[in-house]
Write an enzyme that holds these catalytic residues in place. Structure first.
Site, short mmCIF file in Angstrom:
data_model
loop_
_atom_site.label_atom_id
_atom_site.label_comp_id
_atom_site.label_asym_id
_atom_site.label_seq_id
_atom_site.Cartn_x
_atom_site.Cartn_y
_atom_site.Cartn_z
N ASP A 123 0.84 -1.19 0.00
CA ASP A 123 0.00 0.00 0.00
C ASP A 123 0.88 1.24 0.00
O ASP A 123 1.59 1.51 0.97
CB ASP A 123 -0.89 0.00 1.26
CG ASP A 123 -1.81 1.21 1.28
OD1 ASP A 123 -2.86 1.15 0.65
OD2 ASP A 123 -1.45 2.22 1.92
N TYR B 226 2.99 9.76 -0.17
CA TYR B 226 4.10 9.20 0.62
C TYR B 226 5.45 9.46 -0.04
O TYR B 226 6.49 9.25 0.59
CB TYR B 226 3.93 7.68 0.83
CG TYR B 226 2.62 7.25 1.45
CD1 TYR B 226 1.78 8.17 2.09
CD2 TYR B 226 2.22 5.93 1.40
CE1 TYR B 226 0.58 7.77 2.64
CE2 TYR B 226 1.01 5.53 1.95
CZ TYR B 226 0.19 6.45 2.57
OH TYR B 226 -1.00 6.05 3.11
N LYS C 225 -2.87 5.91 -4.42
CA LYS C 225 -4.00 6.79 -4.09
C LYS C 225 -3.86 8.14 -4.79
O LYS C 225 -2.74 8.64 -4.97
CB LYS C 225 -4.06 7.02 -2.57
CG LYS C 225 -3.91 5.73 -1.77
CD LYS C 225 -4.11 5.90 -0.29
CE LYS C 225 -3.75 4.61 0.45
NZ LYS C 225 -2.34 4.50 0.84
N HIS D 120 -7.55 9.33 -1.87
CA HIS D 120 -6.87 9.27 -0.56
C HIS D 120 -7.74 9.84 0.57
O HIS D 120 -7.86 9.25 1.63
CB HIS D 120 -5.54 10.02 -0.65
CG HIS D 120 -4.53 9.57 0.37
ND1 HIS D 120 -3.19 9.52 0.12
CD2 HIS D 120 -4.70 9.13 1.65
CE1 HIS D 120 -2.56 9.09 1.21
NE2 HIS D 120 -3.46 8.85 2.15
N ILE E 93 -2.91 -3.47 6.73
CA ILE E 93 -1.65 -3.12 6.05
C ILE E 93 -0.65 -2.52 7.04
O ILE E 93 -0.27 -1.35 6.93
CB ILE E 93 -1.93 -2.13 4.88
CG1 ILE E 93 -2.92 -1.03 5.32
CG2 ILE E 93 -2.46 -2.87 3.67
CD1 ILE E 93 -3.06 0.12 4.33
N ASN F 6 4.87 -9.50 11.77
CA ASN F 6 3.48 -9.09 11.53
C ASN F 6 2.74 -10.00 10.56
O ASN F 6 1.52 -9.94 10.47
CB ASN F 6 3.45 -7.64 11.01
CG ASN F 6 3.92 -6.65 12.05
OD1 ASN F 6 4.01 -6.99 13.23
ND2 ASN F 6 4.24 -5.44 11.64
N1 LIG Z 1 -5.30 6.11 3.71
C1 LIG Z 1 -4.75 6.84 4.64
O1 LIG Z 1 -5.11 8.01 4.86
C2 LIG Z 1 -3.67 6.26 5.49
C3 LIG Z 1 -3.21 6.94 6.64
C4 LIG Z 1 -2.22 6.36 7.39
C5 LIG Z 1 -1.69 5.13 7.04
N2 LIG Z 1 -2.12 4.50 5.91
C6 LIG Z 1 -1.56 3.19 5.48
O2 LIG Z 1 -1.58 2.30 6.59
C7 LIG Z 1 -0.26 1.81 6.81
C8 LIG Z 1 -0.04 1.49 8.27
O3 LIG Z 1 -0.36 2.60 9.09
P1 LIG Z 1 0.68 3.35 10.03
O4 LIG Z 1 2.02 3.23 9.45
O5 LIG Z 1 0.16 4.71 10.30
O6 LIG Z 1 0.57 2.60 11.43
P2 LIG Z 1 0.63 1.09 11.98
O7 LIG Z 1 0.92 0.12 10.91
O8 LIG Z 1 -0.58 0.90 12.81
O9 LIG Z 1 1.84 1.17 12.99
C9 LIG Z 1 3.15 1.40 12.57
C10 LIG Z 1 3.99 1.59 13.83
O10 LIG Z 1 4.04 0.36 14.57
C11 LIG Z 1 5.41 -0.03 14.71
N3 LIG Z 1 5.47 -1.48 14.54
C12 LIG Z 1 5.07 -2.21 13.47
N4 LIG Z 1 5.23 -3.52 13.66
C13 LIG Z 1 5.77 -3.65 14.90
C14 LIG Z 1 6.18 -4.77 15.66
N5 LIG Z 1 6.06 -6.01 15.20
N6 LIG Z 1 6.68 -4.53 16.91
C15 LIG Z 1 6.79 -3.28 17.39
N7 LIG Z 1 6.42 -2.18 16.71
C16 LIG Z 1 5.92 -2.37 15.47
C17 LIG Z 1 6.18 0.68 13.61
O11 LIG Z 1 7.50 0.89 14.02
P3 LIG Z 1 8.74 0.92 13.00
O12 LIG Z 1 8.27 1.53 11.71
O13 LIG Z 1 9.74 1.75 13.73
O14 LIG Z 1 9.19 -0.51 12.81
C18 LIG Z 1 5.41 1.99 13.51
O15 LIG Z 1 5.81 2.90 14.52
C19 LIG Z 1 0.62 2.94 6.29
O16 LIG Z 1 1.95 2.54 6.08
C20 LIG Z 1 -0.11 3.31 5.03
O17 LIG Z 1 0.17 2.39 4.00
C21 LIG Z 1 -3.10 5.04 5.14
#
Ligand SMILES: NC(=O)c1ccc[n+]([C@@H]2O[C@H](COP(=O)([O-])OP(=O)(O)OC[C@H]3O[C@@H](n4cnc5c(N)ncnc54)[C@H](OP(=O)(O)O)[C@@H]3O)[C@@H](O)[C@H]2O)c1
Length: 291
Positions: free
Chosen positions: A57, A62, A93, A126, A246, A258
């Site tokens: 994704d 980004y 997006k 988006h 994701i 994960n």
């Molecule tokens: N459509 C939208 O508006 C929108 C908005 C936000 C996000 N997204 C999508 O959703 C995806 C995920 O969301 P997100 O990145 O905001 O948050 P998330 O996936 O909920 O959390 C990511 C955080 O969790 C940590 N983490 C991940 N796996 C871990 C593990 N096994 N142990 C410990 N910590 C862990 C990561 O740390 P590290 O990175 O330091 O490893 C990072 O700080 C994004 O990458 C993007 O593709 C979409």
């Protein structure tokens, strides 16, 4: 590409597909690259592909579509594990500034150029940007791309029921997915019910609560019970509820962890424990505020 380094935990084929409304199959678990720096994106997406992820994704916003494309292209060229383009699922997006018919077509062409791909599997708006009032025209341009066979499926992100209702009143193709903030602290039951009633797949962004849920004491107890990590409990919860998730992570160890979620199952009591964590707490912006 080298062999997967994931070891004993999980087979490459354990992520199940979700059938979208138009019949396209999307892996239920993918790798998200928001805030993955452009100069590390190819390396981390390659690690994800080696670990068994088949869905990535990204978004124009980004700034790392080129890195995604480079990793996807290298995986296909290497042909390891017989991975072809048709085995991979790429989402991007339409950025907020590109709302409008012509600008959406141009933005998509720009994304394809960055990704070095002929098509993406899922193209999303988006954010609805309600103050702009252009999401219907934006989606109509995406319908044109869809009818021309230039994108496999189209959908939206951050749409509230009122945005979805207006969109579905004025367009033909039901959005394949709505990608929204969704994690144990923000469970979006009303929105999920709306999706279920209209055949829209629910995709969870910030599925781990952007890391905030990874310290939760109730989740820690569940992790100890199942001898897994909190992130694995949360990913498993999403999958058992039927969400597409994701999670983003920045190391091979976390990326592999994960997706290693197929050797345990949450029982009804565990699921109820997580249900009780819903507090409506957002980690990102409310859709009404983004324009
Ligand atoms: N459509 C939208 O508006 C929108 C908005 C936000 C996000 N997204 C999508 O959703 C995806 C995920 O969301 P997100 O990145 O905001 O948050 P998330 O996936 O909920 O959390 C990511 C955080 O969790 C940590 N983490 C991940 N796996 C871990 C593990 N096994 N142990 C410990 N910590 C862990 C990561 O740390 P590290 O990175 O330091 O490893 C990072 O700080 C994004 O990458 C993007 O593709 C979409």
């Amino acid at each position: 590409m080298t062999a997967p380094r994931v070891g004993r935990v999980i087979s490459m084929h354990s992520v199940q597909p979700v059938s979208l409304a138009n019949g396209v199959k999307m892996p239920q678990l993918g790798y998200g690259v928001y805030k993955v720096p452009p100069d590390r994106t190819a390396e981390l997406v390659t690690l994800a592909l080696e670990s068994g992820y088949r869905s990535v994704d990204t978004a124009t916003m980004y700034g790392n579509e080129a890195g995604v494309g480079s990793a996807v292209g290298a995986a296909i060229a290497a042909g390891a594990d017989r991975v072809g383009r048709e085995d991979l699922f790429v989402t991007t997006k339409i950025v907020n500034d590109a709302h409008g018919f012509d600008s959406t077509i141009e933005a998509y062409e720009q994304s394809l150029a960055e990704l070095q791909l002929d098509y993406v599997d899922l193209l999303l708006i988006h954010w609805p940007c309600p103050a702009k009032g252009l999401y219907v025209e934006t989606y109509q341009a995406m319908e044109t791309l869809y009818h021309e066979g230039r994108v496999r499926s189209i959908g939206v992100s951050n749409f509230e029921p009122e945005h979805l209702e207006r969109l579905m009143d004025q367009t033909e193709v039901v959005p394949a997915v709505n990608q929204v903030e969704l994690h144990p602290y923000l469970q979006q039951q009303q929105l999920r019910d709306f999706h279920a009633a209209h055949g829209i797949a629910t995709e969870a962004w910030s599925p781990l609560g952007r890391g905030a849920a990874l310290q939760d004491p109730a989740l820690l107890q569940l992790a100890a019970k199942h001898h897994v990590s909190i992130s694995q409990v949360i990913v498993r919860w999403h999958l058992q509820l039927g969400h597409i998730a994701i999670p983003k992570a920045s190391s091979g160890e976390r990326i592999r962890q994960n997706i290693a979620v197929f050797n345990f199952e949450l029982d009804e009591q565990d699921m109820a424990t997580i249900s009780r964590l819903d507090s409506g707490r957002r980690m990102g912006s409310h859709p009404a505020e983004v324009n």
